[in-house]
Design a protein around this motif. Structure first.
Motif, PDB file in Angstrom:
ATOM      1  N   LEU A 247     -61.582 -22.475  27.506  1.00  0.00           N
ATOM      2  CA  LEU A 247     -61.211 -21.064  27.512  1.00  0.00           C
ATOM      3  C   LEU A 247     -60.617 -20.663  26.169  1.00  0.00           C
ATOM      4  O   LEU A 247     -60.959 -19.607  25.612  1.00  0.00           O
ATOM      5  N   LEU A 248     -59.732 -21.498  25.621  1.00  0.00           N
ATOM      6  CA  LEU A 248     -59.101 -21.169  24.343  1.00  0.00           C
ATOM      7  C   LEU A 248     -60.138 -21.105  23.226  1.00  0.00           C
ATOM      8  O   LEU A 248     -60.065 -20.227  22.353  1.00  0.00           O
ATOM      9  N   VAL A 249     -61.108 -22.003  23.251  1.00  0.00           N
ATOM     10  CA  VAL A 249     -62.173 -21.978  22.241  1.00  0.00           C
ATOM     11  C   VAL A 249     -62.945 -20.664  22.317  1.00  0.00           C
ATOM     12  O   VAL A 249     -63.237 -20.023  21.291  1.00  0.00           O
ATOM     13  N   VAL A 250     -63.281 -20.233  23.528  1.00  0.00           N
ATOM     14  CA  VAL A 250     -64.022 -18.976  23.697  1.00  0.00           C
ATOM     15  C   VAL A 250     -63.206 -17.797  23.189  1.00  0.00           C
ATOM     16  O   VAL A 250     -63.700 -16.951  22.428  1.00  0.00           O
ATOM     17  N   LEU A 251     -61.943 -17.719  23.603  1.00  0.00           N
ATOM     18  CA  LEU A 251     -61.101 -16.596  23.211  1.00  0.00           C
ATOM     19  C   LEU A 251     -60.902 -16.538  21.702  1.00  0.00           C
ATOM     20  O   LEU A 251     -61.033 -15.470  21.086  1.00  0.00           O
ATOM     21  N   LEU A 252     -60.582 -17.666  21.098  1.00  0.00           N
ATOM     22  CA  LEU A 252     -60.280 -17.666  19.666  1.00  0.00           C
ATOM     23  C   LEU A 252     -61.528 -17.481  18.811  1.00  0.00           C
ATOM     24  O   LEU A 252     -61.455 -16.886  17.736  1.00  0.00           O
ATOM     25  N   THR A 253     -62.663 -17.967  19.277  1.00  0.00           N
ATOM     26  CA  THR A 253     -63.900 -17.728  18.527  1.00  0.00           C
ATOM     27  C   THR A 253     -64.270 -16.247  18.569  1.00  0.00           C
ATOM     28  O   THR A 253     -64.711 -15.674  17.563  1.00  0.00           O
ATOM     29  N   GLY A 254     -64.099 -15.626  19.739  1.00  0.00           N
ATOM     30  CA  GLY A 254     -64.332 -14.180  19.822  1.00  0.00           C
ATOM     31  C   GLY A 254     -63.393 -13.411  18.911  1.00  0.00           C
ATOM     32  O   GLY A 254     -63.807 -12.478  18.202  1.00  0.00           O
ATOM     33  N   GLN A 255     -62.106 -13.781  18.909  1.00  0.00           N
ATOM     34  CA  GLN A 255     -61.137 -13.151  18.010  1.00  0.00           C
ATOM     35  C   GLN A 255     -61.541 -13.347  16.551  1.00  0.00           C
ATOM     36  O   GLN A 255     -61.451 -12.429  15.738  1.00  0.00           O
ATOM     37  N   ALA A 256     -61.996 -14.563  16.209  1.00  0.00           N
ATOM     38  CA  ALA A 256     -62.378 -14.851  14.829  1.00  0.00           C
ATOM     39  C   ALA A 256     -63.543 -13.976  14.383  1.00  0.00           C
ATOM     40  O   ALA A 256     -63.554 -13.461  13.253  1.00  0.00           O
ATOM     41  N   MET A 257     -64.531 -13.788  15.245  1.00  0.00           N
ATOM     42  CA  MET A 257     -65.675 -12.950  14.876  1.00  0.00           C
ATOM     43  C   MET A 257     -65.222 -11.531  14.567  1.00  0.00           C
ATOM     44  O   MET A 257     -65.654 -10.922  13.577  1.00  0.00           O
TER      45      MET A 257
ATOM     46  N   GLN B 205     -57.721  -8.429  24.827  1.00  0.00           N
ATOM     47  CA  GLN B 205     -57.712  -9.316  25.996  1.00  0.00           C
ATOM     48  C   GLN B 205     -57.341 -10.756  25.635  1.00  0.00           C
ATOM     49  O   GLN B 205     -56.966 -11.535  26.516  1.00  0.00           O
ATOM     50  N   VAL B 206     -57.448 -11.102  24.350  1.00  0.00           N
ATOM     51  CA  VAL B 206     -57.252 -12.499  23.952  1.00  0.00           C
ATOM     52  C   VAL B 206     -55.819 -12.950  24.237  1.00  0.00           C
ATOM     53  O   VAL B 206     -55.579 -13.941  24.927  1.00  0.00           O
ATOM     54  N   LEU B 207     -54.842 -12.213  23.714  1.00  0.00           N
ATOM     55  CA  LEU B 207     -53.445 -12.598  23.931  1.00  0.00           C
ATOM     56  C   LEU B 207     -53.065 -12.446  25.405  1.00  0.00           C
ATOM     57  O   LEU B 207     -52.288 -13.243  25.944  1.00  0.00           O
ATOM     58  N   THR B 208     -53.609 -11.429  26.063  1.00  0.00           N
ATOM     59  CA  THR B 208     -53.330 -11.237  27.488  1.00  0.00           C
ATOM     60  C   THR B 208     -53.773 -12.460  28.295  1.00  0.00           C
ATOM     61  O   THR B 208     -53.033 -12.964  29.156  1.00  0.00           O
ATOM     62  N   LEU B 209     -54.974 -12.957  28.027  1.00  0.00           N
ATOM     63  CA  LEU B 209     -55.483 -14.109  28.764  1.00  0.00           C
ATOM     64  C   LEU B 209     -54.725 -15.385  28.408  1.00  0.00           C
ATOM     65  O   LEU B 209     -54.509 -16.250  29.268  1.00  0.00           O
ATOM     66  N   ILE B 210     -54.307 -15.521  27.158  1.00  0.00           N
ATOM     67  CA  ILE B 210     -53.495 -16.688  26.781  1.00  0.00           C
ATOM     68  C   ILE B 210     -52.172 -16.659  27.539  1.00  0.00           C
ATOM     69  O   ILE B 210     -51.719 -17.675  28.079  1.00  0.00           O
ATOM     70  N   GLN B 211     -51.541 -15.492  27.587  1.00  0.00           N
ATOM     71  CA  GLN B 211     -50.279 -15.364  28.311  1.00  0.00           C
ATOM     72  C   GLN B 211     -50.440 -15.689  29.797  1.00  0.00           C
ATOM     73  O   GLN B 211     -49.577 -16.312  30.413  1.00  0.00           O
TER      74      GLN B 211
ATOM     75  N   ALA C 118     -45.252 -25.430  26.832  1.00  0.00           N
ATOM     76  CA  ALA C 118     -45.651 -25.913  25.515  1.00  0.00           C
ATOM     77  C   ALA C 118     -47.114 -25.601  25.219  1.00  0.00           C
ATOM     78  O   ALA C 118     -47.481 -25.332  24.070  1.00  0.00           O
ATOM     79  N   ALA C 119     -47.959 -25.616  26.245  1.00  0.00           N
ATOM     80  CA  ALA C 119     -49.379 -25.292  26.047  1.00  0.00           C
ATOM     81  C   ALA C 119     -49.539 -23.850  25.575  1.00  0.00           C
ATOM     82  O   ALA C 119     -50.373 -23.557  24.721  1.00  0.00           O
ATOM     83  N   ARG C 120     -48.719 -22.959  26.126  1.00  0.00           N
ATOM     84  CA  ARG C 120     -48.775 -21.565  25.687  1.00  0.00           C
ATOM     85  C   ARG C 120     -48.313 -21.434  24.237  1.00  0.00           C
ATOM     86  O   ARG C 120     -48.908 -20.697  23.441  1.00  0.00           O
ATOM     87  N   THR C 121     -47.270 -22.152  23.868  1.00  0.00           N
ATOM     88  CA  THR C 121     -46.781 -22.104  22.493  1.00  0.00           C
ATOM     89  C   THR C 121     -47.861 -22.550  21.519  1.00  0.00           C
ATOM     90  O   THR C 121     -48.083 -21.918  20.482  1.00  0.00           O
ATOM     91  N   ARG C 122     -48.545 -23.642  21.843  1.00  0.00           N
ATOM     92  CA  ARG C 122     -49.621 -24.123  20.969  1.00  0.00           C
ATOM     93  C   ARG C 122     -50.778 -23.127  20.920  1.00  0.00           C
ATOM     94  O   ARG C 122     -51.363 -22.886  19.858  1.00  0.00           O
TER      95      ARG C 122
ATOM     96  N   GLY D  31     -40.007 -23.621  25.993  1.00  0.00           N
ATOM     97  CA  GLY D  31     -40.288 -23.129  27.348  1.00  0.00           C
ATOM     98  C   GLY D  31     -39.429 -21.972  27.755  1.00  0.00           C
ATOM     99  O   GLY D  31     -39.551 -21.451  28.847  1.00  0.00           O
ATOM    100  N   GLY D  32     -38.528 -21.504  26.845  1.00  0.00           N
ATOM    101  CA  GLY D  32     -37.653 -20.420  27.236  1.00  0.00           C
ATOM    102  C   GLY D  32     -38.280 -19.091  26.997  1.00  0.00           C
ATOM    103  O   GLY D  32     -39.355 -18.942  26.510  1.00  0.00           O
ATOM    104  N   GLY D  33     -37.532 -18.042  27.325  1.00  0.00           N
ATOM    105  CA  GLY D  33     -38.013 -16.696  27.099  1.00  0.00           C
ATOM    106  C   GLY D  33     -38.565 -16.073  28.333  1.00  0.00           C
ATOM    107  O   GLY D  33     -39.022 -16.715  29.257  1.00  0.00           O
ATOM    108  N   ALA D  34     -38.534 -14.734  28.318  1.00  0.00           N
ATOM    109  CA  ALA D  34     -39.022 -14.008  29.473  1.00  0.00           C
ATOM    110  C   ALA D  34     -40.462 -14.289  29.762  1.00  0.00           C
ATOM    111  O   ALA D  34     -40.910 -14.257  30.892  1.00  0.00           O
TER     112      ALA D  34
END
Length: 491
Positions: free
Chosen positions: A12-22, A119-125, A131-135, A460-463
């Motif tokens: 999923l991350l590969v798809v999202l970030l490749t779309g963002q990169a294009m 949608q990219v950041l929304t789907l990542i969130q 830690a996976a979200r941070t990366r 892992g902190g934060g709202a």
């Protein structure tokens, strides 16, 4: 996390970030190809600017609306729709028979990018935690900033190689096979988890007000010079656009207070440190865009490098950004938290030093080392800052944050190219470098204020890690506009 889920989320991350990169690369790809486009299509002198402006304007005007459509119809569904449209529009650009059809296809390409990108950041969130979200956010920030530089290199390479005699057309057609592959893979990985959809209205008055304000602000900055506007008209009209943006924010805030469904959840801006943090991120990206634009002009016009040579000269910057962007998530969070304040001053020194060394030539070893450091400083300034903002904002407001980050950095890039590029084009490249350095120091001060307003809660902190339902967490911002009390969950 189980192994199958881990692999699915990696895909999923590969798809999202490749779309963002294009989407990020397509501005600079067109910039490198613009002289060849104008010569091949025998278009008017303003064609190159229109090819760039058509994409930028459509993207800027519609990106917030794209975020709302994602919230209303599901971010996965809208991402795939935007990706399909972007792929078809790229094909239309590559096959365009004349100047008019190319500019029209570029407008459609920008509009579909505005559907895809929010949608990219929304789907990542929504799909990553801890830690996976941070990366994942670190990788997203890297792609967001590196896209322009990568587009410059790829565009220069494709135009120079002239594959199959396609020349500039290959710079657009390269998106087609990538887009088709992403659509096939995206349908599988996005179908694994159902989209969350809302029932909010689209807010047509907000769309109209925002679109008018953005056009009024961006058009004179992008096209005013080429259209021969008088010197006083560009800042006057741009100022009217800035006022219009202020009116839009006020209208959206009043609509939210009345219990309506605003196009943009501006209550996010009242969370501790978010508004000034967005200002810091936009300032860094605007300075980067201006620096890249001016450096490209200087390399090609001043030092007579080819398009490919100019792109390759910037590779150390991209490498520094990538290395730092990948390393930042592995640092202790206290160090990571300080980087957005430390990065901009280092980048400011690099900008001044590169200008000083390149006035009479391009000493590759010294300048390459400086650009490597500059790219790392940029990553340090930007990536952890976006991660901090994502930690402060509840997951239910991720679409609003995504729209604000996309709109803010896009507007900043336009302003950076227009203002800093204007200084360079007025035969004051030294003044442009000095102004860039000064603005970067402003960005560092804004990042410091953001950090002081909302101290980081650690790993892992934060709202953002404590809320997983659309709309949840919003009571942290009171409807009466009062500043929320700082609690552990808001940090």
């Amino acid at each position: 996390m189980s192994e199958p889920n881990s692999k699915r989320r990696a895909a999923l991350l590969v798809v999202l970030l490749t779309g963002q990169a294009m989407a990020s690369m397509d501005t600079s790809i067109a910039a490198v190809a613009a002289p060849t486009i104008r010569a091949d299509l025998a278009g008017p002198p303003a064609l190159a600017q229109l090819v760039l402006a058509g994409y930028t304007l459509a993207f800027a005007v519609l990106v917030v609306t794209g975020a709302r459509l994602g919230s209303r119809h599901g971010p996965g569904r809208v991402f795939l729709l935007g990706l399909a449209g972007f792929t078809v529009a790229s094909l239309a650009c590559g096959l365009a028979p004349g100047p008019g059809s190319l500019v029209l296809a570029r407008v459609v390409q920008g509009a579909t990018a505005a559907l895809l990108v929010p949608q990219v950041l929304t789907l990542i969130q929504a799909r990553f935690e801890g830690a996976a979200r941070t990366r994942a956010i670190g990788a997203y920030s890297m792609i967001l900033a590196l896209g322009v530089a990568a587009g410059q290199v790829v565009g220069g390479l494709l135009v120079t190689l002239d594959l199959g005699g396609l020349a500039w057309r290959a710079a657009f057609l390269v998106n087609v096979p990538v887009g088709v592959l992403l659509l096939v893979l995206g349908r599988r990985v996005l179908a694994a988890v159902p989209d969350r959809r809302g029932r909010e209205a689209l807010d047509p008055p907000g769309v109209l007000l925002l679109g008018t304000a953005m056009l009024t602000l961006v058009v004179p900055l992008v096209l005013g010079r080429d259209l021969g506007w008088p010197g006083w008209a560009v800042p006057a009209v741009a100022a009217a656009g800035a006022v219009g943006l202020g009116l839009f924010l006020r209208y959206e805030d009043r609509l939210a207070r009345r219990g309506g469904a605003p196009l943009l959840d501006v209550t996010v801006l009242r969370l501790p440190g978010v508004a000034v943090g967005l200002l810091a991120a936009a300032t860094v990206m605007g300075c980067y865009a201006g620096f890249l634009f001016n450096l490209t002009l200087w390399l090609q016009d001043g030092l007579r490098m080819s398009a490919l040579g100019a792109g390759l000269a910037f590779l150390p910057y991209a490498a520094g950004f990538a290395l730092c962007g990948l390393g930042v998530p592995r640092l202790p969070w206290r160090w990571r938290d300080a980087l957005p304040v430390a990065g901009p001053p280092v980048l400011a020194v690099v900008v001044l030093a590169v200008w000083a060394l390149s006035r009479d030539g391009w000493p590759w070893p010294g300048v390459a080392a400086l650009l490597l450091v500059g790219g790392a400083a940029h990553a340090a300034a930007f990536s952890p800052l976006v991660a901090r903002l994502a930690a402060v904002v509840p997951v239910g407001a991720a679409a609003a944050l995504s729209a604000l980050v996309s709109t803010g950095t896009l507007l900043a890039a336009v302003l950076g190219v227009a203002l800093l590029g204007g200084l360079h084009l007025s035969r004051s490249p030294g003044a442009a470098a000095t102004a860039t350095a000064a603005l970067l120091l402003v960005g560092a001060a804004a990042a410091h204020r953001s950090r002081a307003a909302a101290p980081h809660a650690g790993p892992g902190g934060g709202a953002g890690d404590q809320d997983h339902r659309p709309g949840a967490g919003r009571p942290a911002v009171r409807r009466d506009g009062a500043r929320p009390e700082r609690t552990t969950s808001a940090r």
